[in-house]
Write a protein that holds these residues in place. Structure first.
Motif, PDB file in Angstrom:
ATOM      1  N   ASN A  46       8.772   0.234  -8.861  1.00  0.00           N
ATOM      2  CA  ASN A  46       8.580   0.732  -7.498  1.00  0.00           C
ATOM      3  C   ASN A  46       9.743   1.600  -7.040  1.00  0.00           C
ATOM      4  O   ASN A  46       9.635   2.344  -6.064  1.00  0.00           O
ATOM      5  CB  ASN A  46       8.410  -0.435  -6.523  1.00  0.00           C
ATOM      6  N   ILE A  47      10.878   1.496  -7.749  1.00  0.00           N
ATOM      7  CA  ILE A  47      12.064   2.267  -7.391  1.00  0.00           C
ATOM      8  C   ILE A  47      12.380   3.314  -8.460  1.00  0.00           C
ATOM      9  O   ILE A  47      12.568   4.488  -8.160  1.00  0.00           O
ATOM     10  CB  ILE A  47      13.280   1.329  -7.191  1.00  0.00           C
ATOM     11  N   PHE A  48      12.437   2.870  -9.705  1.00  0.00           N
ATOM     12  CA  PHE A  48      12.714   3.812 -10.799  1.00  0.00           C
ATOM     13  C   PHE A  48      12.219   3.218 -12.100  1.00  0.00           C
ATOM     14  O   PHE A  48      12.463   2.056 -12.398  1.00  0.00           O
ATOM     15  CB  PHE A  48      14.210   4.099 -10.913  1.00  0.00           C
TER      16      PHE A  48
ATOM     17  N   ASP B  84       0.814  -1.215   0.000  1.00  0.00           N
ATOM     18  CA  ASP B  84       0.000   0.000   0.000  1.00  0.00           C
ATOM     19  C   ASP B  84       0.846   1.262   0.000  1.00  0.00           C
ATOM     20  O   ASP B  84       0.314   2.373   0.037  1.00  0.00           O
ATOM     21  CB  ASP B  84      -0.934   0.017   1.223  1.00  0.00           C
ATOM     22  N   GLN B  85       2.145   1.090  -0.035  1.00  0.00           N
ATOM     23  CA  GLN B  85       3.025   2.255  -0.060  1.00  0.00           C
ATOM     24  C   GLN B  85       3.025   2.882  -1.452  1.00  0.00           C
ATOM     25  O   GLN B  85       2.658   2.255  -2.440  1.00  0.00           O
ATOM     26  CB  GLN B  85       4.465   1.852   0.305  1.00  0.00           C
ATOM     27  N   GLY B  86       3.489   4.104  -1.522  1.00  0.00           N
ATOM     28  CA  GLY B  86       3.551   4.784  -2.813  1.00  0.00           C
ATOM     29  C   GLY B  86       4.794   4.438  -3.610  1.00  0.00           C
ATOM     30  O   GLY B  86       4.858   4.704  -4.814  1.00  0.00           O
ATOM     31  N   PHE B  87       5.792   3.887  -2.944  1.00  0.00           N
ATOM     32  CA  PHE B  87       7.041   3.553  -3.626  1.00  0.00           C
ATOM     33  C   PHE B  87       7.830   2.593  -2.744  1.00  0.00           C
ATOM     34  O   PHE B  87       7.457   2.323  -1.602  1.00  0.00           O
ATOM     35  CB  PHE B  87       7.884   4.819  -3.890  1.00  0.00           C
ATOM     36  N   GLY B  88       8.934   2.078  -3.269  1.00  0.00           N
ATOM     37  CA  GLY B  88       9.854   1.261  -2.472  1.00  0.00           C
ATOM     38  C   GLY B  88       9.357  -0.156  -2.244  1.00  0.00           C
ATOM     39  O   GLY B  88       8.490  -0.663  -2.945  1.00  0.00           O
ATOM     40  N   LEU B  89       9.930  -0.784  -1.224  1.00  0.00           N
ATOM     41  CA  LEU B  89       9.634  -2.180  -0.898  1.00  0.00           C
ATOM     42  C   LEU B  89       8.842  -2.274   0.399  1.00  0.00           C
ATOM     43  O   LEU B  89       9.152  -1.572   1.373  1.00  0.00           O
ATOM     44  CB  LEU B  89      10.941  -2.965  -0.741  1.00  0.00           C
ATOM     45  N   HIS B  90       7.829  -3.141   0.417  1.00  0.00           N
ATOM     46  CA  HIS B  90       7.044  -3.399   1.617  1.00  0.00           C
ATOM     47  C   HIS B  90       7.365  -4.822   2.056  1.00  0.00           C
ATOM     48  O   HIS B  90       6.845  -5.787   1.458  1.00  0.00           O
ATOM     49  CB  HIS B  90       5.553  -3.237   1.301  1.00  0.00           C
ATOM     50  N   PRO B  91       8.246  -5.011   3.050  1.00  0.00           N
ATOM     51  CA  PRO B  91       8.716  -6.352   3.400  1.00  0.00           C
ATOM     52  C   PRO B  91       7.620  -7.393   3.607  1.00  0.00           C
ATOM     53  O   PRO B  91       7.765  -8.530   3.128  1.00  0.00           O
ATOM     54  CB  PRO B  91       9.534  -6.111   4.666  1.00  0.00           C
TER      55      PRO B  91
END
Length: 242
Positions: A60-62, A25-32
Motif C-alpha cells: 500500500n506504500i511501496f 477503498d483508497q488507492g494507496f496509503g493507510l485507511h485508519p
C-alpha cells in the motif's frame, strides 16, 4: 442454535495480510477505520487465548518489484518495501494498543528507536505473555517476499498454522471476481498450489511451509468475525497442506 464459546483449533498462529488490506477503498496509503477493524478482528481471537503473530506487507506504500520494474535497482527497491512494512506494523500496533491489546513490533532491520530487533527467544516470550508480535521488515534481506517472511517466522515461533487474509474466502481454481463458475477448494495440497500456480503465496513460502508441514488457512479478511469463526470450525476457508 445457541452461541457457544468457540473450540480453539490452534493455540499459536501467524496472521499474514497484505499492505493493500489496510488501505480500504483508497488507492494507496493507510485507511485508519480499516486498520481499526482488522485490529478488532485480531483482538477477538486474542481474547480466546490464542497467541498471535502478524506479518503485514508494504504494497500500500511501496512495492519493491514495481520500483525495480521502473528502473530502480532491485536491492534498494526491496529495502524501501521493507521500511514500508515497518510503517504498517506501527499503525497496526497503535490500533491494537488503543483497544487494550499489548503489542510488540519486531523488525528484521534494527531501528531501536521505533521497534525491537528480532531475537527469537524474546519474541517467543512476548507470545507466552499474550502480546501480539508484529514482525516487520520481512526477512531483512532483499529478494524475499513478506509471504516468505511470514512462513519463516511462523516456523521459528512454532506456530501451528499461517492464516492468510485475502479479499476472497479461500483458494479458487480461477479468479472468482472474473469467472462466475470459479470453484473453491476446501483443501488443496502444497504441490497442487505450486503446479497450478494458484497464487496462495509465492513458491518459496509454499515450499517452506511444505517442508515443515505448516498448514496455510486462506480466508476472507473482509468477512466480519471470519478469523474467529475458523477457530471454531465454522466459516469458509481453504486449508493448504498440513
Amino acid at each position: 442454535m445457541t452461541e457457544q464459546e468457540p473450540k480453539i483449533t490452534y493455540n499459536r498462529v501467524m496472521l499474514k495480510i497484505s499492505g493493500e488490506a489496510l488501505m480500504g477503498d483508497q488507492g494507496f496509503g493507510l485507511h485508519p477505520p480499516t486498520v481499526q477493524r482488522i485490529a478488532e478482528e485480531v483482538k477477538s481471537v486474542r481474547d480466546l487465548g490464542v497467541e498471535i503473530c502478524m506479518v503485514i506487507g508494504g504494497g500500500n506504500i511501496f512495492r519493491g518489484l514495481q520500483g525495480s520494474a521502473q528502473g530502480m535497482e532491485r536491492t534498494t527497491a526491496d529495502y524501501m518495501g521493507m521500511l514500508a512494512t515497518v510503517m504498517n506494523a506501527l499503525a497496526m500496533q497503535a490500533a491494537l494498543e488503543s483497544i487494550g491489546v499489548f503489542t510488540r513490533v519486531i523488525s528484521a532491520i534494527p531501528m531501536d528507536q521505533v521497534c525491537e530487533p528480532y531475537i527469537r527467544r524474546r519474541a517467543v516470550r512476548h507470545l507466552e505473555k499474550k502480546r501480539v508480535c508484529i514482525f516487520a521488515a520481512g526477512t531483512g534481506n532483499p529478494y524475499f517476499t513478506t509471504d516468505t517472511a511470514a512462513t519463516l517466522r511462523a516456523n521459528e515461533m512454532a506456530c501451528q498454522a499461517v492464516f492468510k487474509g485475502t479479499k476472497v474466502d479461500g483458494v479458487y481454481n480461477k479468479d472468482p471476481k472474473k469467472h462466475a463458475d470459479a470453484v473453491r477448494y476446501d483443501t488443496v495440497s502444497y504441490d497442487e498450489c505450486l503446479e497450478k500456480n494458484l497464487g496462495v503465496m509465492d513458491a518459496t513460502a509454499i515450499a517452506l511451509a511444505r517442508d515443515n508441514k505448516l498448514p496455510i488457512v486462506v480466508f476472507s479478511l473482509d468477512e466480519p468475525g471470519g478469523f474467529r469463526a475458523i477457530l471454531s470450525g465454522r466459516g469458509t476457508y481453504t486449508k493448504v497442506g498440513g
